[in-house]
Scaffold this motif. Structure first.
Motif, PDB file in Angstrom:
ATOM      1  N   ASN A 424     115.142  70.757  40.023  1.00  0.00           N
ATOM      2  CA  ASN A 424     115.076  72.185  39.732  1.00  0.00           C
ATOM      3  C   ASN A 424     114.326  72.534  38.451  1.00  0.00           C
ATOM      4  O   ASN A 424     114.211  73.700  38.114  1.00  0.00           O
ATOM      5  CB  ASN A 424     116.501  72.769  39.659  1.00  0.00           C
ATOM      6  CG  ASN A 424     116.522  74.266  39.835  1.00  0.00           C
ATOM      7  OD1 ASN A 424     115.731  74.832  40.589  1.00  0.00           O
ATOM      8  ND2 ASN A 424     117.420  74.936  39.136  1.00  0.00           N
ATOM      9  N   THR A 425     113.814  71.544  37.708  1.00  0.00           N
ATOM     10  CA  THR A 425     113.111  71.863  36.468  1.00  0.00           C
ATOM     11  C   THR A 425     111.606  72.021  36.659  1.00  0.00           C
ATOM     12  O   THR A 425     110.942  72.650  35.839  1.00  0.00           O
ATOM     13  CB  THR A 425     113.342  70.774  35.401  1.00  0.00           C
ATOM     14  OG1 THR A 425     112.643  69.578  35.773  1.00  0.00           O
ATOM     15  CG2 THR A 425     114.822  70.466  35.231  1.00  0.00           C
ATOM     16  N   GLY A 426     111.040  71.405  37.698  1.00  0.00           N
ATOM     17  CA  GLY A 426     109.586  71.408  37.885  1.00  0.00           C
ATOM     18  C   GLY A 426     108.872  70.341  37.087  1.00  0.00           C
ATOM     19  O   GLY A 426     107.650  70.178  37.218  1.00  0.00           O
ATOM     20  N   VAL A 427     109.607  69.578  36.261  1.00  0.00           N
ATOM     21  CA  VAL A 427     108.969  68.565  35.413  1.00  0.00           C
ATOM     22  C   VAL A 427     108.414  67.425  36.257  1.00  0.00           C
ATOM     23  O   VAL A 427     107.316  66.916  35.997  1.00  0.00           O
ATOM     24  CB  VAL A 427     109.961  68.046  34.357  1.00  0.00           C
ATOM     25  CG1 VAL A 427     109.366  66.874  33.585  1.00  0.00           C
ATOM     26  CG2 VAL A 427     110.350  69.167  33.402  1.00  0.00           C
ATOM     27  N   ALA A 428     109.137  67.000  37.279  1.00  0.00           N
ATOM     28  CA  ALA A 428     108.661  65.898  38.117  1.00  0.00           C
ATOM     29  C   ALA A 428     107.351  66.259  38.797  1.00  0.00           C
ATOM     30  O   ALA A 428     106.412  65.456  38.835  1.00  0.00           O
ATOM     31  CB  ALA A 428     109.718  65.515  39.141  1.00  0.00           C
ATOM     32  N   GLY A 429     107.271  67.472  39.348  1.00  0.00           N
ATOM     33  CA  GLY A 429     106.028  67.897  39.974  1.00  0.00           C
ATOM     34  C   GLY A 429     104.875  67.908  38.992  1.00  0.00           C
ATOM     35  O   GLY A 429     103.741  67.538  39.329  1.00  0.00           O
ATOM     36  N   MET A 430     105.141  68.305  37.758  1.00  0.00           N
ATOM     37  CA  MET A 430     104.096  68.326  36.731  1.00  0.00           C
ATOM     38  C   MET A 430     103.604  66.916  36.413  1.00  0.00           C
ATOM     39  O   MET A 430     102.394  66.683  36.260  1.00  0.00           O
ATOM     40  CB  MET A 430     104.636  68.995  35.465  1.00  0.00           C
ATOM     41  CG  MET A 430     103.620  69.125  34.344  1.00  0.00           C
ATOM     42  SD  MET A 430     102.275  70.251  34.760  1.00  0.00           S
ATOM     43  CE  MET A 430     103.113  71.837  34.599  1.00  0.00           C
ATOM     44  N   LEU A 431     104.520  65.962  36.320  1.00  0.00           N
ATOM     45  CA  LEU A 431     104.145  64.619  35.881  1.00  0.00           C
ATOM     46  C   LEU A 431     103.462  63.798  36.974  1.00  0.00           C
ATOM     47  O   LEU A 431     103.032  62.672  36.712  1.00  0.00           O
ATOM     48  CB  LEU A 431     105.369  63.882  35.343  1.00  0.00           C
ATOM     49  CG  LEU A 431     105.939  64.442  34.037  1.00  0.00           C
ATOM     50  CD1 LEU A 431     107.126  63.618  33.569  1.00  0.00           C
ATOM     51  CD2 LEU A 431     104.886  64.527  32.944  1.00  0.00           C
ATOM     52  N   THR A 432     103.345  64.346  38.174  1.00  0.00           N
ATOM     53  CA  THR A 432     102.511  63.654  39.168  1.00  0.00           C
ATOM     54  C   THR A 432     101.042  63.682  38.766  1.00  0.00           C
ATOM     55  O   THR A 432     100.240  62.924  39.314  1.00  0.00           O
ATOM     56  CB  THR A 432     102.656  64.279  40.568  1.00  0.00           C
ATOM     57  OG1 THR A 432     102.253  65.641  40.539  1.00  0.00           O
ATOM     58  CG2 THR A 432     104.085  64.183  41.062  1.00  0.00           C
ATOM     59  N   TYR A 433     100.692  64.524  37.798  1.00  0.00           N
ATOM     60  CA  TYR A 433      99.307  64.649  37.336  1.00  0.00           C
ATOM     61  C   TYR A 433      99.162  63.866  36.038  1.00  0.00           C
ATOM     62  O   TYR A 433      99.774  64.183  35.016  1.00  0.00           O
ATOM     63  CB  TYR A 433      98.931  66.123  37.175  1.00  0.00           C
ATOM     64  CG  TYR A 433      98.930  66.810  38.521  1.00  0.00           C
ATOM     65  CD1 TYR A 433      97.779  66.857  39.287  1.00  0.00           C
ATOM     66  CD2 TYR A 433     100.112  67.334  39.045  1.00  0.00           C
ATOM     67  CE1 TYR A 433      97.783  67.431  40.550  1.00  0.00           C
ATOM     68  CE2 TYR A 433     100.133  67.914  40.313  1.00  0.00           C
ATOM     69  CZ  TYR A 433      98.961  67.952  41.055  1.00  0.00           C
ATOM     70  OH  TYR A 433      98.978  68.503  42.315  1.00  0.00           O
TER      71      TYR A 433
END
Length: 629
Positions: A424-433
């Motif tokens: 729910n933080t969106g951090v994981a999606g960001m760190l795919t980059y």
């Protein structure tokens, strides 16, 4: 448009391709994005929309050099309610200014007034939202009961059950900005999206001339706009695992370029028995079936032919990312099927306020009225079946994996879920980059920070000093810890055969030993009362195949946790402080996520608080430092 079209697969490092990076997709000078900063807006429904609006407003207000911090942001990763804000903002059309959409920053909290007052600007008036402001969507007819009734009416009108939630979100957040053009007979979208005119031509129209007649929404990067960051919209997909009595979720992300599952989550298979992951497909072509594919070792490479009933749209990514509410509606529909009169009574009570909505969003009102009349007579045969189909409101799409793709086979749809149900933080999606070096994580939680009787325990079972602090369940798994339990505290997932919330067990991104540092920092800044903001520098990133994250690097991370701020409240006028003592503001700012309908005063107080935390003199330098090389 229905047909067979040419698309391109984009393999990730977990599909034996290249690492995902923003620079792989967007050609933007490095000087435009100093610090390579990614901003994350968490989920949380209307609360997250309102707080995120204040946070983007503050980043848009702070000017460093020739641009604002928002204009220098490299990427924006959003979940659920954060997506309600950020997806329309990314694609905002010419009829609405950024200032109206986000409202204007007010530097002095003492200037805020409860209602229109001589000598005060509209932005300082708490019970007012400007025309074009995104939060207008949640101020009326947006309670869960209203949404459930609207969903039932759309179902009677012919909208497929698996698209009802997406249709509701499109009418609320996309339609006001000309970003939704549903088919008149079914509410299904008739548009798609991309990045700019160049990518529309390259990825959609040149390979598929027939799609030149389909509207493709693009990002407005005009000089009158704050430069839009690269958008990452996070959702999830259900997968099955043998010998498990629960379903796992795997992360799905949609961007203007590609939609898919970046990592290689294992174990688990989709509805067709295949292992998911490995990358994605040009976004218009998601929700499709493969008709021709070239492969190397079973992995898709290059151009493919896909068969679609329609193109993947903004309505899809915005709706599926917030689909947790669809599950809430599903429970209500079960009650209504057993007792249709309960539905009819709720509808009768709400009918006057829904009149304009019915006029503008139902294509066959006569059919809807006939269905309502049938429901009113429980003795008629099949009356209960009229509400039965609503149980299928959970979104579902045809998914095929880059890792294990097969052409010319029937594809059963797989159910999709809210991104916040997984991360729910969106951090994981960001760190795919891999080229994101710094992250500002705005975590707009409903859980207030509070002291506890148990803290975090290390691998030896010893409690770590200074960690008796309760935080939202989404944070501990990022460090390998299970969510907080009373009389238990925080325990590691590792070594626990029966963990709490096993769906989150694959979410670890950072070393467990850094979790205590975060808890201590949150408590210290919570006690100071000037905004709960914690900086963690050189935070090691761990390999995470579930999310498609490559480790062996570090990031600087600025955590911003939604919390009361006594310093901010002390600067308010007596009249505004009196508002905070009202019952409807008793849980301010951590309103329940299920409180989907907020009034302008609640919205504005949330947004002014969060914008002050970012742009106040005390915290401002923490944010500007992130954008310095």
């Amino acid at each position: 448009m229905k047909g067979t079209f040419k698309a391109t697969t984009i393999r990730s490092a977990f599909g034996d391709g290249r690492s995902f990076s923003i620079d792989r997709f967007v050609d933007r000078p490095a000087s435009d994005t100093p610090g390579d900063v990614g901003v994350c807006l968490s989920g949380g429904g209307s609360r997250a929309l309102s707080t995120g609006m204040g946070q983007l407003r503050a980043l848009a207000h702070i000017q460093v050099g020739d641009s604002t911090l928002l204009g220098q942001t490299k990427a924006l990763s959003v979940v659920s309610g954060g997506g309600w804000l950020a997806i329309p903002f990314t694609y905002l059309t010419a009829g609405t200014s950024d200032d109206d959409y986000l409202n204007r920053f007010v530097a002095d909290p003492g200037r805020l007034v409860p209602t229109e007052t001589p000598g005060h600007t509209p932005a300082e008036v708490l019970d007012h939202l400007p025309e074009g402001n995104v939060a207008n969507a949640v101020t009326d007819e947006f309670s869960l009961l209203d949404l459930a009734i609207k969903a039932a009416l759309l179902w009677f009108d012919g909208t497929p059950a698996h698209f009802l939630w997406q249709a509701l979100m499109a009418t609320a957040f996309l339609e006001p900005y000309g970003l939704s053009s549903p088919h008149r007979d079914s509410s299904l979208p008739t548009t798609t999206f991309s990045f700019d005119a160049k990518t529309v031509a390259r990825d959609i129209v040149v390979p598929n001339p027939d799609l030149g007649f389909v509207t493709a929404h693009v990002v407005d990067q005009g000089p009158e706009r704050h430069h839009r960051p690269f958008l990452i919209s996070n959702s999830a997909m259900f997968v099955n695992e043998e010998d498990q009595d629960f379903e796992l979720l795997v992360p799905v992300q949609a961007t203007p370029f590609v939609t898919g599952i970046v990592g290689a989550p294992s174990p688990g298979t989709d509805a067709n028995g295949r292992a998911p992951g490995g990358g994605g497909v040009t976004s218009f072509a998601f929700n499709s079936a493969l008709r021709r594919v070239d492969s190397i070792g079973g992995m898709v490479t290059g151009e493919v032919d896909v068969e679609q009933q329609r193109q993947w749209s903004l309505a899809d990514i915005l709706g599926v990312s917030s689909a947790a509410f669809a599950q809430t509606l599903q429970n209500l529909f079960t009650r209504w099927r057993a007792n249709p009169r309960e539905f009819l009574e709720a509808y009768a009570a709400r009918a006057p306020r829904l009149e304009v909505w019915r006029e503008t969003h139902l294509s066959d009102r006569a059919q809807v009225e006939a269905t309502l009349e049938t429901l009113a007579d429980p003795t008629q045969e099949g009356v209960f079946d009229l509400l039965d189909g609503l149980k299928d409101i959970i979104p579902e799409y045809r998914y095929w994996p880059v890792l294990d793709a097969q052409a010319d086979v029937d594809i059963e749809p797989t159910r999709f879920a809210d991104g916040g149900n997984l991360e729910n933080t969106g951090v994981a999606g960001m760190l795919t980059y891999s080229d994101i070096r710094r992250v500002i994580a705005f975590f707009n939680s409903s859980v207030a920070i509070e002291a506890t009787k148990k803290g975090a325990f290390d691998a030896s079972g010893k409690e770590i000093p200074g960690t008796r602090v309760k935080v939202d369940a989404a944070l501990p798994p990022l460090f390998g810890y299970q969510p907080f339990e009373e009389n238990v505290g925080y325990r590691l997932y590792a070594g626990d055969a029966e963990p709490k919330d096993p769906v989150l067990q694959h979410n670890q991104l950072f070393p467990a030993e850094r979790f205590a540092e975060l808890l201590r920092g949150l408590w210290q800044t919570h006690e100071a009362g000037a905004g709960t903001v914690v900086a963690q520098n050189e935070l090691s990133v761990l390999d995470n195949a579930w999310f498609g994250i490559e480790g062996d690097r570090t990031v600087d991370l600025l955590w911003v946790y939604l919390d009361k701020a006594s310093v901010w409240e002390s600067e308010l006028s007596n009249d505004v402080r009196a508002l905070l003592r009202r019952d409807e503001l008793s849980s301010f700012p951590n309103f329940s996520t299920l409180d989907t309908e907020l009034d302008p005063t609640q919205i504005n107080l949330l947004a002014h608080l969060t914008s002050w935390v970012v742009a106040s003199s005390e915290k401002r330098e923490l944010f500007t430092d992130m954008y310095r090389d």
